[in-house]
Design a protein around this motif. Sequence first.
Motif, mmCIF file in Angstrom:
data_model
loop_
_atom_site.group_PDB
_atom_site.id
_atom_site.type_symbol
_atom_site.label_atom_id
_atom_site.label_comp_id
_atom_site.label_asym_id
_atom_site.label_seq_id
_atom_site.Cartn_x
_atom_site.Cartn_y
_atom_site.Cartn_z
ATOM 1 N N PRO A 183 -8.038 0.384 -1.855
ATOM 2 C CA PRO A 183 -8.104 -1.075 -1.864
ATOM 3 C C PRO A 183 -6.704 -1.670 -1.951
ATOM 4 N N GLY A 228 -3.432 -3.328 -3.129
ATOM 5 C CA GLY A 228 -2.736 -3.322 -4.414
ATOM 6 C C GLY A 228 -2.783 -2.008 -5.164
ATOM 7 N N THR A 229 -3.351 -0.961 -4.549
ATOM 8 C CA THR A 229 -3.427 0.322 -5.263
ATOM 9 C C THR A 229 -2.132 1.133 -5.108
ATOM 10 N N GLY A 230 -1.181 0.595 -4.366
ATOM 11 C CA GLY A 230 0.124 1.243 -4.324
ATOM 12 C C GLY A 230 0.322 2.184 -3.153
ATOM 13 N N LYS A 231 -0.363 1.910 -2.047
ATOM 14 C CA LYS A 231 -0.201 2.775 -0.869
ATOM 15 C C LYS A 231 1.195 2.611 -0.266
ATOM 16 N N GLU A 233 -0.176 0.643 7.642
ATOM 17 C CA GLU A 233 -1.211 -0.251 8.183
ATOM 18 C C GLU A 233 -1.023 -0.573 9.669
ATOM 19 N N HIS A 237 -6.373 0.351 5.706
ATOM 20 C CA HIS A 237 -7.645 -0.146 5.171
ATOM 21 C C HIS A 237 -8.750 0.077 6.180
#
Length: 349
Positions: A39, A41-44, A167, A200
């Motif tokens: 998701p 903001g999980t730091g990808k 992304e 995503h």
Amino acid sequence: MVGVEVAVKGLTKSFGSQKIWQDVTLTLPAGEVSALLGPSGTGKSVFLKSLIGLLRPEEGEIVIDGTDILKCSSKELYEVRQMFGVLFQDGALFGSMNLYDNVAFPLREHTKKSESDIRKIVMEKLELNGLLGAENKLPGEISGGMRKRAGLARALVLDPEIILVDEPDSGLDPVRTTYLSQLLIDINAQIDATILIVTHNINLARTVPDNLGMLFRKHLVMFGPREVLLTSEEPVVKQFLNGSKIGPIGMSEEKDDSQMAAELAMKEAGHHDGSQEVSGVVPQMQATPGMPVRQAVARRQARVRSILHTLPPEAQHSIIASLGDGDAATQVIPAYSDSGAESSSWGNG
Ligand SMILES: Nc1ncnc2c1ncn2[C@@H]1O[C@H](COP(=O)(O)OP(=O)(O)OP(=O)(O)O)[C@@H](O)[C@H]1O
């Protein structure tokens, strides 16, 4: 030449008192395509930037071609960075330079090649990315999809052994996303680089990579052959793959148990949240006919065969079906256990 393996062990990153993720352990197999989901903001992106040494995790190891980039000298880090090609979300092109000069930039900066050699390489990469004829355009004059392809062309000019893609689908329509995904698979077939895609996009995740992982709640939920994640019963993985509201991922933060129970009750009472249930392993995208054989496919088959017994039964079934054989070496091992999985390379959470 096969791309290099990237081995991450016990990696932890914080900004001040905010922990982004901790104890992340995974290995990107050499020359294979992997994707990291999670998701917002999980730091990808933080993870990608850590791999190239733009951010410094406070604990753990990142070993690339025998060098731990968290412990090496700045000269060694510079050398390791030369192995990378990075495609940032917006292409990260210089707005005042035309596409030709943008793509030529790394060659002019990092090599002593003559302008005629540079021209050969730039035109080849522009052609590979479908940009011939657009070399005099400025980034502001072309579409988002073209900007991404120009960013990819630039990421390829130094013959990278590792390609990081942040992304690739952002801002692109589904058709252009599929074209860009195909380009990544074709590039893997052509140069055998190790590729990590952060995304995503569920469709891309289901069809493109050889390996899949997911970040959630400051941990790597899992990482391994695509079949493991795609057949997982883990609630957060199922929710993410279905784009559903039902599950532990909330609008801006994680949900508590009572909220999850209330939503499940709504679903059972017939409320439809608009998501579509998808499950199982769909066929993987192949290199375009006429491309070189994608060597990663056979390498991955051999690797997955050797770790098959450590994988969950559902993943084993799916892999055995895809291998298309039923010999004794590829029978599902019912005795799979969590303790076995912990010592294997597919999961660490
Ligand atoms: N340089 C920085 N300084 C402080 N905090 C940062 C920095 N870079 C990222 N963060 C924080 O780290 C967290 C993770 O950010 P990151 O961009 O990696 O998430 P992401 O999973 O890539 O999200 P998205 O899918 O929305 O792009 C965010 O809370 C962000 O604010």
